[in-house]
Scaffold this motif. Structure first.
Motif, PDB file in Angstrom:
ATOM      1  N   VAL A  39       0.849  -1.188   0.000  1.00  0.00           N
ATOM      2  CA  VAL A  39       0.000   0.000   0.000  1.00  0.00           C
ATOM      3  C   VAL A  39       0.886   1.239   0.000  1.00  0.00           C
ATOM      4  N   SER A  40       0.270   2.350  -0.377  1.00  0.00           N
ATOM      5  CA  SER A  40       0.987   3.624  -0.322  1.00  0.00           C
ATOM      6  C   SER A  40       1.070   4.109   1.117  1.00  0.00           C
ATOM      7  N   LYS A  41       1.768   5.225   1.308  1.00  0.00           N
ATOM      8  CA  LYS A  41       1.928   5.739   2.663  1.00  0.00           C
ATOM      9  C   LYS A  41       0.628   6.265   3.255  1.00  0.00           C
ATOM     10  N   LYS A  42      -0.417   6.355   2.412  1.00  0.00           N
ATOM     11  CA  LYS A  42      -1.735   6.743   2.911  1.00  0.00           C
ATOM     12  C   LYS A  42      -2.714   5.576   2.964  1.00  0.00           C
ATOM     13  N   GLY A  43      -2.241   4.383   2.576  1.00  0.00           N
ATOM     14  CA  GLY A  43      -3.076   3.194   2.688  1.00  0.00           C
ATOM     15  C   GLY A  43      -3.705   2.724   1.400  1.00  0.00           C
ATOM     16  N   ALA A  44      -3.450   3.415   0.259  1.00  0.00           N
ATOM     17  CA  ALA A  44      -4.022   2.992  -1.014  1.00  0.00           C
ATOM     18  C   ALA A  44      -3.356   1.700  -1.473  1.00  0.00           C
ATOM     19  N   ILE A  45      -4.161   0.740  -1.940  1.00  0.00           N
ATOM     20  CA  ILE A  45      -3.648  -0.581  -2.313  1.00  0.00           C
ATOM     21  C   ILE A  45      -2.891  -0.509  -3.632  1.00  0.00           C
ATOM     22  N   ILE A  66     -12.770  -9.063  -1.778  1.00  0.00           N
ATOM     23  CA  ILE A  66     -12.520  -7.984  -2.751  1.00  0.00           C
ATOM     24  C   ILE A  66     -11.572  -8.512  -3.825  1.00  0.00           C
ATOM     25  N   GLU A  67     -11.980  -9.564  -4.504  1.00  0.00           N
ATOM     26  CA  GLU A  67     -11.083 -10.231  -5.444  1.00  0.00           C
ATOM     27  C   GLU A  67     -10.850  -9.421  -6.719  1.00  0.00           C
ATOM     28  N   HIS A  68     -11.662  -8.407  -6.988  1.00  0.00           N
ATOM     29  CA  HIS A  68     -11.505  -7.610  -8.208  1.00  0.00           C
ATOM     30  C   HIS A  68     -11.673  -6.130  -7.880  1.00  0.00           C
ATOM     31  N   ARG A 124      -5.877   0.928  -5.897  1.00  0.00           N
ATOM     32  CA  ARG A 124      -5.947   2.330  -5.467  1.00  0.00           C
ATOM     33  C   ARG A 124      -7.021   2.594  -4.426  1.00  0.00           C
ATOM     34  N   LYS A 125      -7.785   1.565  -4.057  1.00  0.00           N
ATOM     35  CA  LYS A 125      -8.728   1.751  -2.954  1.00  0.00           C
ATOM     36  C   LYS A 125      -7.958   1.677  -1.640  1.00  0.00           C
ATOM     37  N   ASN A 126      -8.501   2.289  -0.616  1.00  0.00           N
ATOM     38  CA  ASN A 126      -7.803   2.311   0.676  1.00  0.00           C
ATOM     39  C   ASN A 126      -8.058   1.006   1.422  1.00  0.00           C
ATOM     40  N   LEU A 127      -6.962   0.417   1.893  1.00  0.00           N
ATOM     41  CA  LEU A 127      -7.065  -0.862   2.598  1.00  0.00           C
ATOM     42  C   LEU A 127      -7.902  -0.727   3.868  1.00  0.00           C
ATOM     43  N   ILE A 128      -7.827   0.424   4.533  1.00  0.00           N
ATOM     44  CA  ILE A 128      -8.566   0.629   5.789  1.00  0.00           C
ATOM     45  C   ILE A 128     -10.069   0.502   5.551  1.00  0.00           C
ATOM     46  N   ASP A 129     -10.536   0.989   4.394  1.00  0.00           N
ATOM     47  CA  ASP A 129     -11.969   0.960   4.105  1.00  0.00           C
ATOM     48  C   ASP A 129     -12.455  -0.443   3.763  1.00  0.00           C
ATOM     49  N   LEU A 130     -11.545  -1.315   3.350  1.00  0.00           N
ATOM     50  CA  LEU A 130     -11.947  -2.652   2.919  1.00  0.00           C
ATOM     51  C   LEU A 130     -11.879  -3.684   4.039  1.00  0.00           C
ATOM     52  N   ASN A 179     -12.966  -4.946   7.620  1.00  0.00           N
ATOM     53  CA  ASN A 179     -14.133  -4.750   8.478  1.00  0.00           C
ATOM     54  C   ASN A 179     -13.705  -4.640   9.943  1.00  0.00           C
ATOM     55  N   LEU A 180     -13.250  -3.433  10.322  1.00  0.00           N
ATOM     56  CA  LEU A 180     -12.837  -3.155  11.699  1.00  0.00           C
ATOM     57  C   LEU A 180     -13.770  -2.107  12.298  1.00  0.00           C
ATOM     58  N   ASN A 181     -13.767  -2.035  13.630  1.00  0.00           N
ATOM     59  CA  ASN A 181     -14.507  -0.947  14.252  1.00  0.00           C
ATOM     60  C   ASN A 181     -13.718   0.352  14.095  1.00  0.00           C
ATOM     61  N   GLU A 182     -14.352   1.464  14.417  1.00  0.00           N
ATOM     62  CA  GLU A 182     -13.743   2.766  14.165  1.00  0.00           C
ATOM     63  C   GLU A 182     -12.427   2.956  14.918  1.00  0.00           C
ATOM     64  N   VAL A 183     -12.383   2.485  16.143  1.00  0.00           N
ATOM     65  CA  VAL A 183     -11.159   2.636  16.945  1.00  0.00           C
ATOM     66  C   VAL A 183     -10.008   1.874  16.292  1.00  0.00           C
ATOM     67  N   GLN A 184     -10.272   0.626  15.868  1.00  0.00           N
ATOM     68  CA  GLN A 184      -9.214  -0.180  15.252  1.00  0.00           C
ATOM     69  C   GLN A 184      -8.814   0.379  13.889  1.00  0.00           C
ATOM     70  N   LYS A 185      -9.795   0.906  13.129  1.00  0.00           N
ATOM     71  CA  LYS A 185      -9.463   1.516  11.836  1.00  0.00           C
ATOM     72  C   LYS A 185      -8.508   2.693  12.013  1.00  0.00           C
ATOM     73  N   ASN A 186      -8.827   3.550  12.959  1.00  0.00           N
ATOM     74  CA  ASN A 186      -7.950   4.711  13.213  1.00  0.00           C
ATOM     75  C   ASN A 186      -6.571   4.261  13.662  1.00  0.00           C
ATOM     76  N   ARG A 187      -6.518   3.206  14.472  1.00  0.00           N
ATOM     77  CA  ARG A 187      -5.231   2.707  14.937  1.00  0.00           C
ATOM     78  C   ARG A 187      -4.409   2.136  13.780  1.00  0.00           C
ATOM     79  N   LEU A 188      -5.040   1.337  12.906  1.00  0.00           N
ATOM     80  CA  LEU A 188      -4.332   0.752  11.773  1.00  0.00           C
ATOM     81  C   LEU A 188      -3.872   1.832  10.799  1.00  0.00           C
ATOM     82  N   LEU A 189      -4.708   2.847  10.562  1.00  0.00           N
ATOM     83  CA  LEU A 189      -4.323   3.940   9.671  1.00  0.00           C
ATOM     84  C   LEU A 189      -3.131   4.716  10.223  1.00  0.00           C
ATOM     85  N   SER A 190      -3.118   4.929  11.539  1.00  0.00           N
ATOM     86  CA  SER A 190      -1.988   5.640  12.141  1.00  0.00           C
ATOM     87  C   SER A 190      -0.695   4.841  12.013  1.00  0.00           C
TER      88      SER A 190
END
Length: 441
Positions: free
Chosen positions: A107-113, A126-128, A132-138, A140-151
Motif C-alpha cells: 500500500v501507499s503511505k496513505k493506505g491505497a492498495i 474484494i477479489e476484483h 488504489r482503494k484504501n485498505l482501511i476501508d476494505l 471490516n474493523l470498528n472505528e477505533v481499530q481503523k484509526n489505529r491501523l491507519l496511524s
C-alpha cells in the motif's frame, strides 16, 4: 569470412609469389645483365615471403584464440541465461505461493492498495477492482481499530509495527489477525508499506479459553477460601464454646462444690469437719489439675521462649501427667532452629491436635512425638497405638462439626497456610501415624 577462407587466400598469395620468383629466375637466365638483379630479387622476395609467413602464423594463432574466447563467452552467456531463467521460475513460483498462502498487501503511505495477495483479497471479499482503494476501508474493523491501523500505516519512521486486530469476514465470522507493517523506501525517494498478516484466531481462542478457565478457577478458589474462612470462624467459635464448657463443667462445678463444702463445715463436729477438709484437699487438687489442663491448651510460654522442640517436649510431659497416658517425645536430630512465630504456632497446634485426637478418640495408651530434620526439611511425626480409623470415611471438607473430620480438616488448613505438607496414615485397629513436613528456607 571464416578462418578457413582467410587461410586459403593467404596460401594463394604465397603460391603466386613463388611463381613470380621462379618466372623472374628463368628470365634472368636469358640475360646475364639481369643476373645480379635476379639474385637481389630472390633475396627480397624470400624476405617478403618470410615476413608474410610469420604474419600469417601470428594471425592464425590470434584467430584461433579469438575462436576459443568466443566459445567460452558463448558458454558463459548460455549458463547466465539458464541461471536467469531458473531464478525467474523460482520468483514466479514464490510469487504464486505468496499469493496463495500469505496474507499481504503493498500500500501507499496513505493506505491505497498497490497490490494484494490472492488469499488476502479472498478473505476480504474484494477479489476484483481493489487497486488504489484504501485498505482501511476494505477491512471490516470498528472505528477505533481503523484509526489505529491507519496511524500505523501513515507513520514513516522506518520501524516495523506489529499489533493484533479483530475483524469480521464477509460471512460474519470473527477472526484475529496479527498485522506487521514494514516501510519500504524506493530509489525515487517515495515509500511504500508492506502489510503482512497472519491468522491467529486459534491461538486467541485458546488464550481466551485459558483466561476463562483461570477466571473460573480464581472464582472457585475465592469461594473455597470464603468457605474455609467461614469454617475457621465456626471452628474458633466451637473452640471458645469448648473452653467455656470445660471451665463450666470442670472448674466451675468444682468451685461450686468447693464453696458448698466450705459452707457446710461444722467446726463443732471435729470428725466430720476433718473428713470434709480432706475432701476439700482432693477437690482443690482436681481444681488445680483442671485449671492447668484448661490453661495448657492456650499458648504455652515455652513456644515463644525456646521454640518448637522444647514446647513439644513440654507438651508431651504435661499431657502425660494430666492424662496418665504414656506420651513420649524424641528429638532425633537435636533440632534447635527457630522459625517465624506464625510457623512455630501452627506446627505446635497441628501436633497438639493430633495428640488430643489420639487421646480422645483413638483410645491409645502410647503416643510418640518425633522430630527429625535435614538441611532443607523439618519433619514431625505423631504415632499412636489406638484403634485407628478409615481415612476414606473422613470427608475432605466437613459440612459441620457434628459429622467429624473438623480436626483433620483444620490440621490440613494450618499446614497449607505455612506452605507445609501433612501425611495421614491410619489402619483400623492398628493405630495412626501423622507426618508434618516443613521446608527450611
Amino acid at each position: 569470412m571464416n578462418i578457413s577462407q582467410y587461410i586459403k587466400k593467404i596460401k594463394l598469395l604465397f603460391y603466386i609469389g613463388i611463381t613470380l620468383a621462379l618466372a623472374t629466375a628463368v628470365l634472368g637466365f636469358f640475360s646475364i645483365i639481369n643476373q645480379i638483379y635476379l639474385w637481389i630479387s630472390l633475396v627480397v622476395l624470400i624476405i617478403i615471403l618470410g615476413i608474410l609467413f610469420v604474419k600469417l602464423n601470428t594471425s592464425i594463432v590470434r584467430l584461433q584464440q579469438s575462436v576459443l574466447n568466443s566459445q567460452v563467452n558463448q558458454k558463459q552467456t548460455e549458463q547466465s541465461l539458464a541461471s536467469r531463467d531458473q531464478k525467474i521460475q523460482e520468483l514466479v513460483a514464490l510469487n504464486y505461493a505468496m499469493n496463495k498462502a500469505i496474507l499481504y498487501a503493498r500500500v501507499s503511505k496513505k493506505g491505497a492498495i498497490i497490490s494484494l495477495s490472492e488469499r488476502f483479497a479472498k478473505l476480504l471479499n474484494i477479489e476484483h477492482d481493489y487497486e488504489r482503494k484504501n485498505l482501511i476501508d476494505l477491512i471490516n474493523l470498528n472505528e477505533v481499530q481503523k484509526n489505529r491501523l491507519l496511524s500505523l500505516i501513515t507513520q514513516s519512521s522506518g520501524s516495523v509495527f506489529n499489533e493484533e486486530f479483530e475483524l469480521k469476514t464477509n460471512i460474519g465470522q470473527k477472526i484475529w489477525l496479527d498485522i506487521s507493517i514494514l516501510t519500504i523506501f524506493k530509489e525515487s525517494g517515495n515509500s511504500e508499506r508492506l502489510v503482512l498478516c497472519s491468522d491467529i484466531s486459534k491461538r486467541k481462542e485458546a488464550q481466551i479459553e485459558i483466561e476463562r478457565l483461570n477466571a473460573y478457577r480464581y472464582k472457585e478458589k475465592e469461594e473455597l477460601q470464603k468457605s474455609n474462612a467461614s469454617q475457621i470462624v465456626e471452628a474458633q467459635e466451637e473452640e471458645r464454646k469448648r473452653i467455656a464448657k470445660e471451665i463450666h463443667d470442670s472448674i466451675g462445678q468444682m468451685l461450686t462444690a468447693l464453696k458448698f463444702n466450705i459452707e457446710s463445715i461444722n467446726l463443732e463436729n471435729t470428725e466430720k469437719a476433718s473428713q470434709k477438709i480432706e475432701g476439700l484437699k482432693q477437690l482443690s487438687k482436681n481444681l488445680i489439675q483442671g485449671t492447668r489442663i484448661a490453661t495448657f491448651n492456650l499458648t504455652p510460654p515455652e513456644l515463644k521462649d525456646y521454640g518448637i522442640g522444647i514446647a513439644l517436649d513440654k507438651m508431651a510431659k504435661e499431657l502425660s501427667k494430666l492424662t496418665g497416658k504414656n506420651i513420649l517425645f524424641e528429638n532425633k536430630s537435636n533440632f534447635e532452629q527457630r522459625f517465624d512465630s506464625l510457623v512455630e504456632t501452627n506446627l505446635y497446634r497441628v501436633t497438639q491436635e493430633a495428640v488430643n485426637n489420639a487421646i480422645k478418640y483413638a483410645n491409645s495408651n502410647y503416643i510418640l512425638i518425633t522430630i527429625n530434620h535435614s538441611n532443607s526439611l523439618l519433619s514431625i511425626t505423631i504415632e499412636d497405638n489406638g484403634i485407628g480409623f478409615d481415612i476414606n470415611t473422613i470427608p475432605s471438607k466437613p459440612n459441620n462439626n457434628a459429622k467429624g473430620g473438623m480436626g483433620l480438616f483444620f490440621m490440613k488448613e494450618r499446614m497449607n497456610y505455612i506452605n507445609g505438607r501433612i501425611f495421614i496414615n491410619s489402619i483400623p485397629n492398628e493405630g495412626s501415624r501423622i507426618i508434618l513436613n516443613y521446608t527450611i528456607l
